[in-house]
Structures are given as C-alpha cells and as structure tokens.
Design a protein around this motif. Structure first.
Motif, short mmCIF file in Angstrom:
data_model
loop_
_atom_site.label_atom_id
_atom_site.label_comp_id
_atom_site.label_asym_id
_atom_site.label_seq_id
_atom_site.Cartn_x
_atom_site.Cartn_y
_atom_site.Cartn_z
N ASN A 108 4.79 0.68 -0.47
CA ASN A 108 6.19 0.23 -0.79
C ASN A 108 6.61 -1.03 -0.02
O ASN A 108 7.69 -1.08 0.42
CB ASN A 108 7.01 1.45 -0.36
N THR A 109 5.60 -1.99 -0.38
CA THR A 109 5.91 -3.60 0.45
C THR A 109 7.24 -3.78 -0.24
O THR A 109 7.16 -4.06 -1.36
CB THR A 109 4.71 -4.14 0.17
N ALA A 110 8.15 -4.63 0.70
CA ALA A 110 9.22 -5.39 0.22
C ALA A 110 9.54 -6.47 1.15
O ALA A 110 9.17 -6.35 2.41
CB ALA A 110 10.48 -4.45 0.26
N THR A 111 9.82 -7.69 0.65
CA THR A 111 10.02 -9.05 1.15
C THR A 111 11.42 -9.27 1.11
O THR A 111 11.95 -9.47 0.09
CB THR A 111 9.02 -9.89 1.05
N GLN A 112 12.09 -9.58 2.29
CA GLN A 112 13.54 -10.40 2.21
C GLN A 112 13.34 -11.39 3.15
O GLN A 112 13.03 -11.42 4.38
CB GLN A 112 14.56 -9.33 2.25
N GLN A 113 14.34 -12.39 2.74
CA GLN A 113 14.63 -13.58 3.74
C GLN A 113 15.89 -13.07 4.68
O GLN A 113 16.60 -12.00 4.63
CB GLN A 113 15.29 -14.56 2.82
N VAL A 114 15.69 -13.69 5.88
CA VAL A 114 16.56 -13.45 7.13
C VAL A 114 17.49 -14.61 7.23
O VAL A 114 16.74 -15.59 7.57
CB VAL A 114 15.86 -12.88 8.37
N SER A 115 18.73 -14.43 7.21
CA SER A 115 19.51 -15.81 7.61
C SER A 115 19.91 -15.85 9.10
O SER A 115 19.72 -14.85 9.80
CB SER A 115 20.86 -15.74 6.62
N ALA A 167 13.00 -17.62 8.35
CA ALA A 167 12.62 -16.26 8.74
C ALA A 167 12.59 -15.29 7.54
O ALA A 167 13.31 -15.51 6.66
CB ALA A 167 13.69 -15.56 9.49
N THR A 168 11.49 -14.62 7.50
CA THR A 168 11.34 -13.58 6.45
C THR A 168 10.96 -12.26 7.12
O THR A 168 10.24 -12.27 8.01
CB THR A 168 10.10 -14.07 5.82
N THR A 179 8.06 -6.33 9.75
CA THR A 179 7.40 -7.35 10.61
C THR A 179 8.53 -8.54 10.24
O THR A 179 8.66 -8.75 8.99
CB THR A 179 6.20 -7.82 10.11
N VAL A 180 9.08 -9.10 11.05
CA VAL A 180 10.03 -10.29 10.84
C VAL A 180 9.19 -11.50 11.53
O VAL A 180 8.92 -11.59 12.82
CB VAL A 180 11.47 -9.86 11.60
N VAL A 181 9.10 -12.53 10.69
CA VAL A 181 8.47 -13.79 11.22
C VAL A 181 9.49 -14.90 11.06
O VAL A 181 10.08 -14.90 10.10
CB VAL A 181 7.23 -14.16 10.43
N ALA A 182 9.92 -15.52 12.03
CA ALA A 182 10.67 -16.53 12.17
C ALA A 182 10.18 -17.60 12.76
O ALA A 182 9.18 -17.73 13.79
CB ALA A 182 11.91 -16.13 13.24
N ASN A 188 8.99 -25.75 16.41
CA ASN A 188 7.50 -25.85 16.54
C ASN A 188 6.95 -24.55 17.12
O ASN A 188 5.95 -24.40 17.59
CB ASN A 188 6.95 -26.82 17.49
N VAL A 189 7.67 -23.49 17.18
CA VAL A 189 7.34 -22.09 17.74
C VAL A 189 7.82 -21.23 16.50
O VAL A 189 8.73 -21.12 16.14
CB VAL A 189 8.48 -21.85 18.82
N VAL A 190 6.73 -20.15 16.55
CA VAL A 190 6.65 -19.18 15.72
C VAL A 190 6.98 -17.63 16.24
O VAL A 190 6.23 -17.54 17.28
CB VAL A 190 5.68 -19.14 14.64
N VAL A 191 8.01 -17.06 16.04
CA VAL A 191 8.09 -15.71 16.80
C VAL A 191 7.88 -14.67 15.64
O VAL A 191 8.34 -14.83 14.61
CB VAL A 191 9.60 -15.61 17.10
N THR A 192 7.26 -13.75 16.00
CA THR A 192 6.84 -12.27 15.18
C THR A 192 7.15 -11.22 15.91
O THR A 192 6.75 -11.02 16.95
CB THR A 192 5.34 -12.55 14.81
N VAL A 193 8.06 -10.59 15.19
CA VAL A 193 8.59 -9.19 15.78
C VAL A 193 8.00 -8.00 14.78
O VAL A 193 8.15 -8.10 13.66
CB VAL A 193 9.99 -9.13 15.76
#
Length: 306
Positions: free
Chosen positions: A178-185, A191-192, A209-212, A216-221
């Motif tokens: 049930n994988t789903a992807t959405q953009q994060v504003s 961010a996705t 998993t939220v990747v932002a 020059n920095v990538v944050v992964t939650v």
C-alpha cells in the motif's frame, strides 16, 4: 718568311680570336631571361617569409590572450550551510512527546566521523496498555550536508540528487504494501512523504518516510508505529502528519544552526517558514558523502524486540 708575311698572319690570328657577334647576343638574351625568374623567386620567397612571420606573430598573440582564461579554473557556487545542528536536539520536547510518548527525550545519537556533515538521532517508545497490548513508536531523524566541489557540482545540486535517491529508496522498500507518495508543502526547498505498510511477525507497522531538502542539507525522517499484542493498528493519516511536523521542525533547526532568521516557530504551526536572510557562505572543501544515515525500515521494526 718575310716580315710582311708574318704581320699579316698575326693579324688574321687576332681577328679569328674575336668573339662572334651572334653568339654573344645569344648569351646576353639567355642571361636576361634568367634574371626575371630569379627576381620572381626572390619576391615569392620574401612574401612567404613575411606571411609565416605574420602567422606566427598572430598565433603567439592569440595564445597570450587565451592563456589567462586557460589557466583559471571555473568556480562553483559555495554551499549555503556550513554546519548541522545537534541531531538529538532538532525536535522540541513537545514534538517528541507527541510522536514517541514515554521515550527518553535525549535520544540515541548515531555514529558519525564528522558531525558537521552527517548526524542522526533516534527515539523509541512502548506504551503498555495492559491486557489490550501496547503501542510501539520509533522515530529517526538523519541529516546530511553536502559541500560544493569542482568535480561534483554545487552542494545544492548534490543534495537534490540525494533527495531524489532517498525518495526512490523509500518507494522501493522490500516487502512494502500500500505504498503512497505525496508532496509536502512549506518544508524546505522540496519535500516528499512516502508511506506504506510493513508486515512483521509482531504486527503490521505503519511506516512514514519524509525526505526534505533545504539548500545543501537533506533531512530524512523515518517514523513508524504498530499495535502489538492485540492492540489496534495506529492511524496512518495521523502518523504521516506527525512525521511531516517533525521534518519541518528539523529543517528549521538546520536554518537556525547556520544563523538564518525565521519569521515563525514551526514547532507551533507544524510547518517551516521561509528564512528572512541566508547564512554566511560555507567554505567548501573536498568532503565526501556516501549515503543516508537513517536505518532501514526493517531495522526500525526489529527494534520492537528490545
């Protein structure tokens, strides 16, 4: 022989030795014909030499004018952020209480050889509901900073490529359902959020998993939850909202660590605001990065055994 006879013989001999007029004229004409040819050859030789000298001079001039540009190496734009915040302090106590209740607020810091480039922290909690089972939560925040390099491009370009890779890796997790992807504003420059279900022997884990990326920095939650020992499965919609809130707060922490001024506190609104002014440009070296610091979803799920 008489004297008169001898004089006449000598006179004839001198006359015979005089050059013949016709033959002399032939030699003069031949010499005259050769002279223009020699002059023409000399002129051509002179023109050719002057042309070669001109070409050589022009070539030297062009080389001299091109040499400054050839010796100067093209430069890349410096990376915006020069450091990372402490990974275990990017989230407020309130946010941690919402996402991982009963967890140790200090968190568990990930190993890193250079905390200014790569850092991570994780928290987990197990809320016991007695005979109804328990609720498990696991949260991990990782930060990866890229520097501008001559051969690899700007820090922002490298961060964008890594951002895309992180999203793709989350979408292709083994065993995900049930994988789903959405953009994060309102979270950094891009961010996705990727959400899916992961079936384990302990139960069904809801993984977010939220990747932002901010400059020059990538944050992964990475945030997951599960109802164990008969407890109900948590609401995935609620979990992804909380993960997005954590990502926005972590992005804001990166900006603050580098001196950016924020117009609002993302820990209150759940989203990050635009920065009013950029931090000082980082002095870039030849740092190398080799992937994400965040553990895989299977690792986070297995932590429920502890």
């Amino acid at each position: 022989m008489s004297e008169g006879t001898m004089q006449r013989a000598a006179h004839r001999d001198q006359r015979d030795r005089r050059p013949v007029p016709g033959k002399r004229r032939g030699r003069v004409l031949v010499g005259a014909a050769v002279l223009p040819v020699l002059l023409l050859a000399a002129a051509c030789s002179s023109d050719s030499g002057s042309g070669d000298k001109a070409d050589a001079t022009q070539s030297r001039t062009a080389s001299a004018s091109a040499s400054p540009g050839a010796s100067a190496s093209p430069t890349v734009q410096p990376a915006r952020y020069a450091k990372l915040p402490e990974a275990c302090k990017v989230l407020s106590d309130k946010t941690l209480d919402d996402l991982v209740p009963k967890a140790d607020d200090s968190g568990k810091e990930g190993k890193s050889s250079d905390l200014s480039r790569r850092a991570s922290c994780s928290w987990d909690s197990l809320e016991n509901h007695g005979v109804d089972g328990s609720q498990f939560r696991w949260l991990n925040v990782s930060l990866l900073r890229f520097t501008s390099e001559q051969t690899r491009g700007t820090g922002e370009e490298q961060a964008h490529e890594f951002f895309l890779k992180q999203v793709q890796d989350a979408q292709s997790t083994d065993g995900a359902k049930n994988t789903a992807t959405q953009q994060v504003s309102a979270t950094g420059d891009e961010a996705t959020a990727v959400r899916y279900d992961l079936k384990k022997k302990e139960g069904t884990f809801k993984q977010q998993t939220v990747v932002a990326r901010v400059a020059n920095v990538v944050v992964t939650v990475d945030y997951n939850g599960a109802g164990l020992a008969g407890d109900k499965t948590p609401d995935a919609d609620e979990l992804v909202k909380q993960a997005e809130k954590a990502a926005a707060e972590a992005v804001a922490s990166v900006a603050k660590a580098n001196g950016d001024t924020l117009t609002s506190d993302p820990s209150d609104s759940g989203s990050s605001s635009d920065t009013a002014s950029p931090s000082k440009d980082a002095q870039d070296g030849t740092d190398k990065t080799d992937g994400s610091a965040s553990p895989s979803p299977s690792d986070s799920a297995s932590s429920s055994d502890n």
